[in-house]
Design an enzyme around this catalytic site. Sequence first.
Site, PDB file in Angstrom:
ATOM      1  N   GLU B  55       0.808  -1.226   0.000  1.00 44.61           N
ATOM      2  CA  GLU B  55       0.000   0.000   0.000  1.00 44.61           C
ATOM      3  C   GLU B  55       0.841   1.276   0.000  1.00 44.61           C
ATOM      4  OE1 GLU B  55      -0.936  -2.594   2.016  1.00 44.61           O
ATOM      5  OE2 GLU B  55      -2.849  -3.155   1.103  1.00 44.61           O
ATOM      6  N   HIS B 124     -11.427  -4.365   8.854  1.00 47.04           N
ATOM      7  CA  HIS B 124     -11.943  -4.158   7.494  1.00 47.04           C
ATOM      8  C   HIS B 124     -13.301  -3.448   7.502  1.00 47.04           C
ATOM      9  CE1 HIS B 124      -8.996  -7.375   6.826  1.00 47.04           C
ATOM     10  NE2 HIS B 124      -8.976  -7.032   5.559  1.00 47.04           N
TER      11      HIS B 124
END
Lengths: 330, 325
Positions: B55, B124
Site C-alpha cells: 500500500e 476491514h
Amino acid sequence: MEKQTLIEMFRIMVRIREFESEAIELAKRNETRAAVHTYIGQEAIAAGVCAHMSNQDLITSTHRGHGHCIAKGADLERMFGELLGRDGGYCKGKGGSMHIADLSTGNLGANGIVGGGIPLAVGAALSLKISKSKNYVVSFFGDGATNQGSFHESLNLASIWALPVIFICENNEYAISTNVSKSINIENISERATAYGILGKSVDGNNVVSVYDDMQMAVEHVQSGKGPVLLEMKTYRIKGHYFGDNQNYRTREEVDLWKQKDPINTCETKLQNDYGLSSEIISKIKKEETKKVLDASTRAKLMSEPEIDDLTEDLYDLSFHNIKWISLQK
Amino acid sequence: MREAINEALHIAFNSDENIFMIGEDIATYGGQLRCSYGLVERFGPERVRDTPISEMAIVGAGVGAAIAGKRPIVELSYIDFLGSCFDQVLNQAAKIRYMYGGYVNVPLVIRTQCGAGLGNAAQHSQSLEAILAHIPGIRVVIPSNAYDAKGLLLHAIRDNNPVVFIEHKALYKKKCHVPEDPYEIDYTSDIKRKGDDVTIITYSAMVDRSLQAAEQLNSEFGIDAEVIDVRVLEPLDLQPLIGSAQKTGRVVIVHEACKKGGFGGELAAQIQEHVFDRLKGPILRVAAPDVPVPFADNLERQYVPDISKIIEAVTEVMNFHRSEV
C-alpha cells in the site's frame, strides 16, 4: 572521460561545497532557522549522477538535498531565499531547507521523511513509462532509508514493472548517530537489489569519475527497458548530521581518514595530473563559484519575508483541470 | 452504486489518456471493490495495473505520478489499510502543494471502501474519514448514493488536489436512477428532505437511515425533520447546515464512525459557532460506541447507529427545555 565534462562536474562540486559552507555560516550567525543538513563530502555523487540528466529527467531528493538541487541546476539565490524563509525562496518560505522542489529543472522535491521520496520516484517513472518517454527518474536516499518499508516496496514495484528509475543510495555511514554497521547486516547495500531481481552495484561515491561511469551504465540499462538499477554510493558525511551536531558517536581520527578521500581534492588532483589543468584555472573556478554563491546569499537577504496573509495560501489549487467528459459508446 | 462508479471510471478513462489506475486486484479480477470491471479489457494493462500488496508504494506511486503530470486513481481496497500507507497520505500527498509554495500539484484520487455491516470485523470495517478530514491538504468525499457517487467521482478526478473518495461497502448494491451520460456534482451539501422542526446532518450510509428515521418521526411523532447529506467533508459546504440550524434551532448529527473525535464533533463545533443564540438545545451526536467494530452479527448491529437511536436523539432534543438561570 571528456576533459570538459570533468571540469564541469568539478565546478558543480565546488559550487555545492561553497553553498553548504555559506549555509553553515548563516546558521552560525542565526540568520537561518533551518536545520542545515550539509552535503559536504558527498558532492561527487550529485555531480556525477546529474551530469547525465536533462531537465526532463526527474529526481526525488532528501533532507540532505542541497547538493542534488544544485547539481540539477537550481537557482542559488532562490535556494538561499528558502533557507532564509523569504518570499522569493523556492517555496515562498513555506518549505525551508528540507523541502525544495524545482519542477523546471526536473527536481520533484526534497523530502523530510526518510524513504518518503522513493515511492514518489517509482510513480514518476511509471508516469514516464506510460507516456512512452525516454526520460528516467533518479531517487536519492541514504543508507538509513534502505531500512524503511518504502524502500523495499518501491524496489519490488519498480522491478515488476521494469520502470526507468535509478535508485541512488548514498551510504554515508551514518543515520544521524547510528553507524550503518549497527543497522544493516550485509557488507554492501547494493546486495539488496538481488532480492528484487534488479541490477545492483556498489560504487566509490567519493570518486566523481566512478560515479559518472557507473551512472552511464545505469542510464543505458534503464533506457533499454531492462528495469531499475540500485547504485550504492559509498561515501562519508564529513560534517555532523546537521549544523550543531556534537558528533559524540564518532572519532576525529575516523573523520580525518575520510577527509583524505575528499571528493573535490581527488578530482582536482586528477584534473591536474591526468588532464594537465593548471592550478591557476582550478583556483579561478573556485573563485568564480565562491563569488556566485556569496552573491546569491547576499541578494537573497534582500528578499522580503512572506506576507502574513500568505500563511493560509497555497494549500489547495482552487481551479479544476479542464477535461471534457465523453459519453461512452453505446 | 457499484455500477455508477464503474461507469464514471469508464467515462474518465475514455476522456483523458492521462488517467490511469493502480491497485490490488483491480484489473482482470475487477477489484476487491468490484468497481473496476471492464477497464483493463477496454483500456489495456498499461493504464489498469494490478499491484503487489504494497500500500505504501501504491499510494506513493500515485502521488509521484501525479506530481509528474498524470492523473492517477489509486484503489485502496479498505480504508483500514491507511495504516500501511499513512506517510504517503499524511506527509506526502497532503503536504506537497503547501510545502513547495503552491508550485506543485498532486491531482490524485484515492478510492477506498469504508464501513461496517457485513461482518468484516475490526480491521476491514472502519470509518476513518475524520482522521483524513483533520489533515489540511486532502479533499474528503463520501457519497451516500449511486447518483452522487458518479457525479462526485468525475468532479474529484478533475480536482487538482489529492482526494480521498470513500465508498461505503453497504452502499455498493444500493440502486437509484443514474443517467448514462457524464455529469458532475460540485462539492456541496445536499438537502435530502425539507423540514422545520429539527435538522439531521449526516453522510454516507447513515443518510438512508436518517431519511427513514425522518419518515417515522413524521408519521409517529409529527416531527418534521430536515435531513442534510454533507457528501464532502473537505471542503465543507457549511452554509446549508447553518441555514437549516437557524431555521429549526435543533441539530442532530449522525455518522457511523465512533463518536470520540468523529467528524460530528467538528460539525457541531462549527454550527454552534455560527448559530449559538438560535439553538433550542444541545447539538446531539448519534455515532458508534468508542470500540472497534465487532464481528458477531448482533454486536455489529448494535454497533452501527440504527433508526431507533436517531429517533431517540431527535426526541431528546425536541423535548429539551432550558432550566431557569
